[in-house]
Design a protein around this motif. Structure first.
Motif, PDB file in Angstrom:
ATOM      1  N   ILE A  62       0.866  -1.434   0.010  1.00 54.58           N
ATOM      2  CA  ILE A  62       0.013  -0.120   0.176  1.00 54.58           C
ATOM      3  C   ILE A  62       0.791   1.328  -0.023  1.00 54.58           C
ATOM      4  O   ILE A  62       0.669   2.215  -0.671  1.00 54.58           O
ATOM      5  CB  ILE A  62      -0.789  -0.100   1.199  1.00 54.58           C
ATOM      6  N   ILE A  63       1.827   1.136   0.938  1.00 53.93           N
ATOM      7  CA  ILE A  63       2.844   2.403   0.925  1.00 53.93           C
ATOM      8  C   ILE A  63       3.559   2.742  -0.454  1.00 53.93           C
ATOM      9  O   ILE A  63       3.652   3.743  -1.016  1.00 53.93           O
ATOM     10  CB  ILE A  63       3.750   2.327   2.049  1.00 53.93           C
ATOM     11  N   SER A  64       4.244   1.589  -0.907  1.00 58.22           N
ATOM     12  CA  SER A  64       4.704   1.660  -2.392  1.00 58.22           C
ATOM     13  C   SER A  64       3.775   2.305  -3.379  1.00 58.22           C
ATOM     14  O   SER A  64       3.900   3.101  -4.110  1.00 58.22           O
ATOM     15  CB  SER A  64       5.274   0.384  -2.714  1.00 58.22           C
ATOM     16  N   GLU A  65       2.556   1.667  -3.281  1.00 57.88           N
ATOM     17  CA  GLU A  65       1.633   2.160  -4.366  1.00 57.88           C
ATOM     18  C   GLU A  65       0.993   3.669  -3.967  1.00 57.88           C
ATOM     19  O   GLU A  65       0.971   4.303  -5.116  1.00 57.88           O
ATOM     20  CB  GLU A  65       0.194   1.195  -4.248  1.00 57.88           C
ATOM     21  N   LEU A  66       0.735   4.065  -2.858  1.00 63.85           N
ATOM     22  CA  LEU A  66       0.655   5.437  -2.427  1.00 63.85           C
ATOM     23  C   LEU A  66       1.829   6.459  -3.153  1.00 63.85           C
ATOM     24  O   LEU A  66       1.449   7.370  -3.829  1.00 63.85           O
ATOM     25  CB  LEU A  66       0.547   5.704  -1.115  1.00 63.85           C
ATOM     26  N   CYS A  67       2.988   5.911  -2.863  1.00 64.38           N
ATOM     27  CA  CYS A  67       4.294   6.683  -3.552  1.00 64.38           C
ATOM     28  C   CYS A  67       4.139   6.888  -5.078  1.00 64.38           C
ATOM     29  O   CYS A  67       4.327   7.743  -5.538  1.00 64.38           O
ATOM     30  CB  CYS A  67       5.280   6.223  -2.896  1.00 64.38           C
ATOM     31  N   ALA A  68       3.980   5.404  -5.452  1.00 63.42           N
ATOM     32  CA  ALA A  68       3.882   5.411  -7.217  1.00 63.42           C
ATOM     33  C   ALA A  68       3.046   6.332  -7.970  1.00 63.42           C
ATOM     34  O   ALA A  68       2.991   7.147  -8.587  1.00 63.42           O
ATOM     35  CB  ALA A  68       3.837   3.961  -7.655  1.00 63.42           C
ATOM     36  N   GLN A  69       1.775   6.330  -7.171  1.00 61.34           N
ATOM     37  CA  GLN A  69       0.395   7.130  -7.707  1.00 61.34           C
ATOM     38  C   GLN A  69       0.569   8.454  -7.471  1.00 61.34           C
ATOM     39  O   GLN A  69       0.095   9.252  -8.255  1.00 61.34           O
ATOM     40  CB  GLN A  69      -0.952   6.489  -7.308  1.00 61.34           C
ATOM     41  N   SER A  70       1.215   8.989  -6.208  1.00 58.54           N
ATOM     42  CA  SER A  70       1.242  10.310  -6.080  1.00 58.54           C
ATOM     43  C   SER A  70       2.498  11.067  -6.442  1.00 58.54           C
ATOM     44  O   SER A  70       2.623  12.309  -6.339  1.00 58.54           O
ATOM     45  CB  SER A  70       0.863  10.550  -4.375  1.00 58.54           C
ATOM     46  N   GLY A  71       3.511  10.241  -6.750  1.00 57.88           N
ATOM     47  CA  GLY A  71       4.712  10.785  -7.205  1.00 57.88           C
ATOM     48  C   GLY A  71       5.645  11.331  -6.119  1.00 57.88           C
ATOM     49  O   GLY A  71       6.433  12.248  -6.291  1.00 57.88           O
ATOM     50  N   ALA A  72       5.211  10.716  -4.830  1.00 59.88           N
ATOM     51  CA  ALA A  72       5.824  11.078  -3.567  1.00 59.88           C
ATOM     52  C   ALA A  72       7.226  10.088  -3.367  1.00 59.88           C
ATOM     53  O   ALA A  72       7.374   9.200  -3.755  1.00 59.88           O
ATOM     54  CB  ALA A  72       4.972  11.025  -2.408  1.00 59.88           C
ATOM     55  N   GLU A  73       8.123  10.676  -2.670  1.00 58.30           N
ATOM     56  CA  GLU A  73       9.071   9.927  -2.024  1.00 58.30           C
ATOM     57  C   GLU A  73       9.152   9.531  -0.672  1.00 58.30           C
ATOM     58  O   GLU A  73       8.573  10.000   0.145  1.00 58.30           O
ATOM     59  CB  GLU A  73      10.492  10.901  -2.315  1.00 58.30           C
ATOM     60  N   LEU A  74       9.316   7.997  -0.738  1.00 55.20           N
ATOM     61  CA  LEU A  74       9.309   7.616   0.874  1.00 55.20           C
ATOM     62  C   LEU A  74      10.637   7.941   1.497  1.00 55.20           C
ATOM     63  O   LEU A  74      11.881   7.761   1.173  1.00 55.20           O
ATOM     64  CB  LEU A  74       9.232   6.139   0.983  1.00 55.20           C
ATOM     65  N   VAL A  75      10.318   8.440   2.719  1.00 54.28           N
ATOM     66  CA  VAL A  75      11.554   8.867   3.788  1.00 54.28           C
ATOM     67  C   VAL A  75      11.826   7.730   4.556  1.00 54.28           C
ATOM     68  O   VAL A  75      12.886   7.262   4.821  1.00 54.28           O
ATOM     69  CB  VAL A  75      11.157  10.175   4.359  1.00 54.28           C
ATOM     70  N   GLN A  76      10.475   7.363   5.409  1.00 56.76           N
ATOM     71  CA  GLN A  76      10.870   6.295   6.287  1.00 56.76           C
ATOM     72  C   GLN A  76       9.525   5.479   6.605  1.00 56.76           C
ATOM     73  O   GLN A  76       8.540   6.141   6.475  1.00 56.76           O
ATOM     74  CB  GLN A  76      11.161   6.740   7.870  1.00 56.76           C
TER      75      GLN A  76
END
Length: 100
Positions: A62-76
């Motif tokens: 879910i976290i990976s999908e959130l980042c992929a769809q929103s163009g965001a970068e995961l910090v931690q």
């Protein structure tokens, strides 16, 4: 845009006192949730997301999908809380978590 170790450390320090602004339930990623995530990232740039599922692998997906769809970068990710960042083109200094 990959984050350096120094950037990650700085963003983690800023996010330490933040509360999660997006809560992802068992239903997963809906269109409304993605719109709210986009709005939160535009306003605040650096946010916490809480994924309320007990399955660790599903949570990571879910976290990976959130980042992929929103163009965001995961910090931690710590437990059920993820810190993500997406720089705004025109940040609002009153709302942005990065301009303090």
């Amino acid at each position: 845009m990959s984050l350096s170790a120094a950037q990650r450390r700085e963003y983690r320090a800023i996010a330490h006192n933040l509360k999660p602004v997006i809560l992802v339930g068992d239903k997963g990623l809906s269109e409304g949730l993605m719109q709210e995530l986009d709005r939160a990232l535009d306003d605040h740039e650096l946010i916490k997301v809480k994924v309320a599922t007990t399955d660790r692998e599903a949570r990571q997906e879910i976290i990976s999908e959130l980042c992929a769809q929103s163009g965001a970068e995961l910090v931690q990710v710590i437990g059920k809380i993820a810190i993500i960042i997406r720089r705004a083109k025109k940040p609002n200094p009153k709302l942005s978590n990065l301009s303090h």
